[in-house]
Design a protein around this motif. Structure first.
Motif, PDB file in Angstrom:
ATOM      1  N   LEU A  30       1.028  -1.335  -0.010  1.00 36.66           N
ATOM      2  CA  LEU A  30      -0.357  -0.068   0.446  1.00 36.66           C
ATOM      3  C   LEU A  30       0.967   1.336  -0.204  1.00 36.66           C
ATOM      4  CD1 LEU A  30      -2.551  -0.862   2.545  1.00 36.66           C
ATOM      5  CD2 LEU A  30      -3.659  -0.609   0.182  1.00 36.66           C
ATOM      6  N   LYS A  31       0.678   1.917  -0.678  1.00 34.76           N
ATOM      7  CA  LYS A  31       0.996   3.532  -0.858  1.00 34.76           C
ATOM      8  C   LYS A  31       0.332   4.582   0.072  1.00 34.76           C
ATOM      9  CE  LYS A  31       2.034   4.233  -5.638  1.00 34.76           C
ATOM     10  NZ  LYS A  31       1.866   4.443  -6.910  1.00 34.76           N
ATOM     11  N   THR A  32       1.227   4.245   1.439  1.00 36.61           N
ATOM     12  CA  THR A  32       0.853   4.812   3.007  1.00 36.61           C
ATOM     13  C   THR A  32       1.085   6.424   3.134  1.00 36.61           C
ATOM     14  OG1 THR A  32       2.502   4.050   3.539  1.00 36.61           O
ATOM     15  CG2 THR A  32       0.208   2.956   4.018  1.00 36.61           C
ATOM     16  N   GLU A  33       1.015   7.319   3.996  1.00 43.64           N
ATOM     17  CA  GLU A  33       1.650   8.065   5.226  1.00 43.64           C
ATOM     18  C   GLU A  33       0.892   9.318   4.313  1.00 43.64           C
ATOM     19  OE1 GLU A  33       5.880   7.499   5.464  1.00 43.64           O
ATOM     20  OE2 GLU A  33       5.786   5.701   6.322  1.00 43.64           O
ATOM     21  N   ARG A  34       1.688  10.203   5.016  1.00 45.40           N
ATOM     22  CA  ARG A  34       1.181  11.837   3.766  1.00 45.40           C
ATOM     23  C   ARG A  34       2.086  11.631   2.723  1.00 45.40           C
ATOM     24  NH1 ARG A  34      -1.380  15.034   7.916  1.00 45.40           N
ATOM     25  NH2 ARG A  34      -0.655  14.593   9.826  1.00 45.40           N
ATOM     26  N   TYR A  35       0.917  12.040   1.265  1.00 44.66           N
ATOM     27  CA  TYR A  35       1.268  12.553  -0.225  1.00 44.66           C
ATOM     28  C   TYR A  35       2.092  10.252  -0.577  1.00 44.66           C
ATOM     29  CZ  TYR A  35       1.338  17.241   2.643  1.00 44.66           C
ATOM     30  OH  TYR A  35       1.365  18.279   2.055  1.00 44.66           O
ATOM     31  N   ARG A  36       2.063   9.911   0.058  1.00 48.46           N
ATOM     32  CA  ARG A  36       1.693   8.279   0.153  1.00 48.46           C
ATOM     33  C   ARG A  36       3.009   8.229  -0.500  1.00 48.46           C
ATOM     34  NH1 ARG A  36      -3.049   8.997   0.781  1.00 48.46           N
ATOM     35  NH2 ARG A  36      -4.966   8.536  -0.771  1.00 48.46           N
ATOM     36  N   LYS A  37       3.823   8.638   0.436  1.00 50.86           N
ATOM     37  CA  LYS A  37       5.505   8.332   0.464  1.00 50.86           C
ATOM     38  C   LYS A  37       6.041   7.299   1.836  1.00 50.86           C
ATOM     39  CE  LYS A  37       6.397  12.463  -2.098  1.00 50.86           C
ATOM     40  NZ  LYS A  37       6.808  12.594  -2.963  1.00 50.86           N
ATOM     41  N   GLY A  38       4.740   6.968   1.764  1.00 54.62           N
ATOM     42  CA  GLY A  38       5.548   5.173   2.528  1.00 54.62           C
ATOM     43  C   GLY A  38       4.201   4.542   1.600  1.00 54.62           C
ATOM     44  N   ARG A  39       5.622   3.344   1.916  1.00 54.79           N
ATOM     45  CA  ARG A  39       4.949   2.164   1.017  1.00 54.79           C
ATOM     46  C   ARG A  39       4.860   0.742   2.514  1.00 54.79           C
ATOM     47  NH1 ARG A  39       4.339   5.776  -1.830  1.00 54.79           N
ATOM     48  NH2 ARG A  39       4.698   5.328  -4.029  1.00 54.79           N
ATOM     49  N   ALA A  40       4.175   0.093   2.673  1.00 59.48           N
ATOM     50  CA  ALA A  40       4.034  -0.602   4.007  1.00 59.48           C
ATOM     51  C   ALA A  40       2.936  -1.907   2.996  1.00 59.48           C
ATOM     52  CB  ALA A  40       3.358  -0.595   4.585  1.00 59.48           C
ATOM     53  N   ARG A  41       4.004  -3.142   4.027  1.00 59.83           N
ATOM     54  CA  ARG A  41       3.115  -4.031   2.663  1.00 59.83           C
ATOM     55  C   ARG A  41       2.375  -4.750   4.495  1.00 59.83           C
ATOM     56  NH1 ARG A  41       4.446  -6.496  -1.323  1.00 59.83           N
ATOM     57  NH2 ARG A  41       6.525  -5.503  -1.720  1.00 59.83           N
ATOM     58  N   ALA A  42       1.441  -4.514   4.084  1.00 54.92           N
ATOM     59  CA  ALA A  42       0.327  -4.774   5.325  1.00 54.92           C
ATOM     60  C   ALA A  42      -0.077  -6.431   5.135  1.00 54.92           C
ATOM     61  CB  ALA A  42      -1.525  -4.329   5.146  1.00 54.92           C
ATOM     62  N   ASP A  43       0.224  -6.988   6.088  1.00 55.14           N
ATOM     63  CA  ASP A  43       0.068  -8.433   6.678  1.00 55.14           C
ATOM     64  C   ASP A  43      -1.657  -8.294   6.112  1.00 55.14           C
ATOM     65  OD1 ASP A  43       2.549  -8.948   7.409  1.00 55.14           O
ATOM     66  OD2 ASP A  43       1.153  -8.337  10.238  1.00 55.14           O
ATOM     67  N   GLY A  44      -2.158  -7.513   5.526  1.00 51.74           N
ATOM     68  CA  GLY A  44      -3.938  -7.532   5.260  1.00 51.74           C
ATOM     69  C   GLY A  44      -4.535  -6.752   4.764  1.00 51.74           C
ATOM     70  N   VAL A  45      -4.802  -6.057   3.648  1.00 56.36           N
ATOM     71  CA  VAL A  45      -6.058  -4.982   3.395  1.00 56.36           C
ATOM     72  C   VAL A  45      -7.162  -5.390   2.728  1.00 56.36           C
ATOM     73  CG1 VAL A  45      -5.902  -3.557   1.553  1.00 56.36           C
ATOM     74  CG2 VAL A  45      -3.699  -4.047   2.230  1.00 56.36           C
ATOM     75  N   LEU A  46      -8.226  -5.474   3.431  1.00 59.43           N
ATOM     76  CA  LEU A  46      -9.623  -5.467   3.164  1.00 59.43           C
ATOM     77  C   LEU A  46     -10.581  -4.483   2.406  1.00 59.43           C
ATOM     78  CD1 LEU A  46     -11.741  -7.416   3.992  1.00 59.43           C
ATOM     79  CD2 LEU A  46     -13.291  -5.584   5.307  1.00 59.43           C
ATOM     80  N   ILE A  47     -10.925  -5.029   0.917  1.00 57.88           N
ATOM     81  CA  ILE A  47     -11.006  -3.797   0.084  1.00 57.88           C
ATOM     82  C   ILE A  47     -12.255  -5.081  -1.022  1.00 57.88           C
ATOM     83  CG2 ILE A  47      -9.284  -4.933  -1.955  1.00 57.88           C
ATOM     84  CD1 ILE A  47      -8.877  -2.743  -2.602  1.00 57.88           C
ATOM     85  N   LYS A  48     -12.775  -4.441  -1.257  1.00 57.07           N
ATOM     86  CA  LYS A  48     -14.365  -4.618  -2.416  1.00 57.07           C
ATOM     87  C   LYS A  48     -13.781  -5.926  -3.401  1.00 57.07           C
ATOM     88  CE  LYS A  48     -17.572  -1.295  -2.015  1.00 57.07           C
ATOM     89  NZ  LYS A  48     -18.314  -1.847  -1.651  1.00 57.07           N
ATOM     90  N   VAL A  49     -14.087  -7.037  -3.521  1.00 60.57           N
ATOM     91  CA  VAL A  49     -13.589  -8.185  -4.312  1.00 60.57           C
ATOM     92  C   VAL A  49     -12.873  -7.204  -6.146  1.00 60.57           C
ATOM     93  CG1 VAL A  49     -14.354 -10.185  -5.666  1.00 60.57           C
ATOM     94  CG2 VAL A  49     -15.001  -9.859  -3.251  1.00 60.57           C
ATOM     95  N   GLY A  50     -11.882  -7.579  -6.612  1.00 60.44           N
ATOM     96  CA  GLY A  50     -12.253  -7.280  -7.895  1.00 60.44           C
ATOM     97  C   GLY A  50     -11.103  -5.846  -8.055  1.00 60.44           C
ATOM     98  N   GLY A  51     -10.917  -5.358  -6.501  1.00 59.27           N
ATOM     99  CA  GLY A  51     -10.472  -4.187  -6.388  1.00 59.27           C
ATOM    100  C   GLY A  51      -9.466  -3.852  -6.658  1.00 59.27           C
ATOM    101  N   LEU A  52      -8.336  -4.705  -6.389  1.00 59.08           N
ATOM    102  CA  LEU A  52      -6.894  -4.591  -6.873  1.00 59.08           C
ATOM    103  C   LEU A  52      -6.805  -4.864  -8.691  1.00 59.08           C
ATOM    104  CD1 LEU A  52      -4.832  -6.475  -3.747  1.00 59.08           C
ATOM    105  CD2 LEU A  52      -5.508  -3.720  -4.220  1.00 59.08           C
ATOM    106  N   LYS A  53      -7.340  -4.998  -9.158  1.00 60.64           N
ATOM    107  CA  LYS A  53      -7.768  -5.565 -10.585  1.00 60.64           C
ATOM    108  C   LYS A  53      -6.694  -4.229 -11.548  1.00 60.64           C
ATOM    109  CE  LYS A  53      -9.313  -6.415 -14.670  1.00 60.64           C
ATOM    110  NZ  LYS A  53     -10.910  -6.708 -15.786  1.00 60.64           N
ATOM    111  N   GLY A  54      -6.102  -4.711 -12.135  1.00 59.78           N
ATOM    112  CA  GLY A  54      -4.957  -2.878 -12.713  1.00 59.78           C
ATOM    113  C   GLY A  54      -3.901  -2.683 -11.418  1.00 59.78           C
TER     114      GLY A  54
END
Length: 190
Positions: free
Chosen positions: A70-94
């Motif tokens: 995930l792009k995190t922090e202010r202005y998306r300047k961080g990069r975190a590899r979350a143990d889990g991310v809950l999102i709508k089915v198909g939400g990561l397509k592309g």
């Protein structure tokens, strides 16, 4: 006087470094510094699998993606590899390796038994996820057998935090709307 914030490298340099890291090493870019994320042990993975099943049973329109960038922090300047991310089915397509946080309803971390877990999972990640506007952050804390629900992100912080012991019934608020019976987490606490 606080020293001026100086990141170790740019986000672009980090992403290039991460692309060339061995598959056995997971890197994150948190508060301008490169962090090696420890690989989860069996109990860690079982906790994520339990949460995936529970989310699917209650909200089949959503999926909990394990080890999602995930792009995190202010202005998306961080990069975190979350143990889990809950999102709508198909939400990561592309999406590429590092997804925008829009659409992420919840980020999940399970503490690891390493020296950085306190700073990373209990301090930096909640702030980064809140700054990215992720509505709910769920921390499964194996050190004290608790579940911490953070919500209501505002100005880079979560305004509300609730900590409950393993075994308690935990209500994950809007927009997640899932009730967790955390009794099964006791089995994986060791």
């Amino acid at each position: 006087m606080t020293p001026e914030y100086q990141p170790q490298m740019s986000v672009e340099e980090f992403e290039e470094l991460e692309r060339h890291a061995p598959e056995t090493v997971w890197l994150e870019f948190i508060n301008g510094r490169v962090v090696v994320k420890p690989m989860g042990d069996g109990n860690h993975r079982e906790m994520i699998a339990w949460l995936q099943r529970t989310c699917m049973q209650h909200r089949p329109d959503l999926w909990l993606h394990a080890e999602s960038g995930l792009k995190t922090e202010r202005y998306r300047k961080g990069r975190a590899r979350a143990d889990g991310v809950l999102i709508k089915v198909g939400g990561l397509k592309g999406h590429g390796e590092w997804s925008e946080s829009e659409g992420a309803l919840m980020a999940v971390e399970v503490t690891s038994y390493d020296s950085d877990t306190n700073k990373r999972d209990r301090v930096e990640k909640p702030d980064g996820y809140a700054a990215a506007g992720i509505p709910v952050y769920l921390l499964i804390d194996r050190d004290d057998c608790s579940v911490v629900v953070f919500n209501q992100p505002e100005d880079g912080r979560y305004r509300h935090e609730e900590k409950l012991p393993f075994g308690a019934v935990v209500n994950l608020p809007e927009p997640v709307n899932i009730t967790l019976d955390t009794e099964p987490l006791k089995e994986f606490a060791d």
